[in-house]
Enzyme design. Sequence first.
Site, PDB file in Angstrom:
ATOM      1  N   ASP A  91      50.408  49.632  58.314  1.00 37.75           N
ATOM      2  CA  ASP A  91      49.719  49.598  59.591  1.00 37.75           C
ATOM      3  C   ASP A  91      48.305  50.139  59.352  1.00 37.75           C
ATOM      4  OD1 ASP A  91      49.406  49.491  62.482  1.00 37.75           O
ATOM      5  OD2 ASP A  91      49.560  51.670  62.413  1.00 37.75           O
TER       6      ASP A  91
ATOM      7  N   ASP B  92      45.540  51.421  62.273  1.00 40.15           N
ATOM      8  CA  ASP B  92      45.158  52.538  63.145  1.00 40.15           C
ATOM      9  C   ASP B  92      46.259  53.593  63.175  1.00 40.15           C
ATOM     10  OD1 ASP B  92      42.863  51.231  65.407  1.00 40.15           O
ATOM     11  OD2 ASP B  92      43.928  49.947  64.000  1.00 40.15           O
TER      12      ASP B  92
ATOM     13  N   ASP C  31      52.982  54.334  61.793  1.00 42.86           N
ATOM     14  CA  ASP C  31      52.954  55.592  62.535  1.00 42.86           C
ATOM     15  C   ASP C  31      53.607  55.529  63.906  1.00 42.86           C
ATOM     16  OD1 ASP C  31      50.711  53.943  63.487  1.00 42.86           O
ATOM     17  OD2 ASP C  31      50.192  55.698  64.689  1.00 42.86           O
TER      18      ASP C  31
END
Length: 223
Positions: free
Chosen positions: A12, A14, A172
């Site tokens: 991922d 961001d 995240d």
Amino acid sequence: MTQFTAQKILFDLDGTLVDTAPDLHAATNHTLQTIDRPPVPIDAVRHMTGFGAVKLIETALETTGGIEGYDFAKLRDVFLEYYSENICVHSALYPYCLDMLKQLGGAGFQLAVCTNKPIGLAVPLLEKLEIYSLFGAVTGGDSYSFKKPDPRHIQKTAELLPGHGPALMVGDASPDILGAQAASIPVIAVDYGYADQPIEALKPNHIIGSLADLPALLRLPTA
């Protein structure tokens, strides 16, 4: 020590590789300013940064007086115009990110970015941070007609990398973890990102507090 066998490592963006919250926060407050709303603190929107511009704007409007009567398509355009012009003013790689990527690439792992960020924003950000060349593939939230947590986004990204070895996701938040679980691949979660709920509740295969810890958890498949 727990180790995961994988050839293809999907990241991922961001909240995992890059702390983009400061620039997304600035774009949010710019958008609010255009409609005479007061600015919001970064903590009001930090955990919404992985859910797109409209969700950021909606959260900011709710925080500053309500969402009724606003044209979200127009506000989204204002947000994206500002953000695209200021995409890497304060955004920065998380600690050890660059060293980790170089270590994995040098060891023979195939690396990709699988983000819900529009591809037209993801690629310029990676280029400005000088890490775009480290990835064999980059897909965004508009690369297909589906995006995380739809497992096809993760599966299609893995297919863009050479070889047929196993894949692993690093992320995240819930789109990463739920998408990887639906795709039946292991997922390692970072605990410093933008998750909107306790990361443990999503039951990733492993949780790390630093990208420096990632290489020791991975091994290439044997021939």
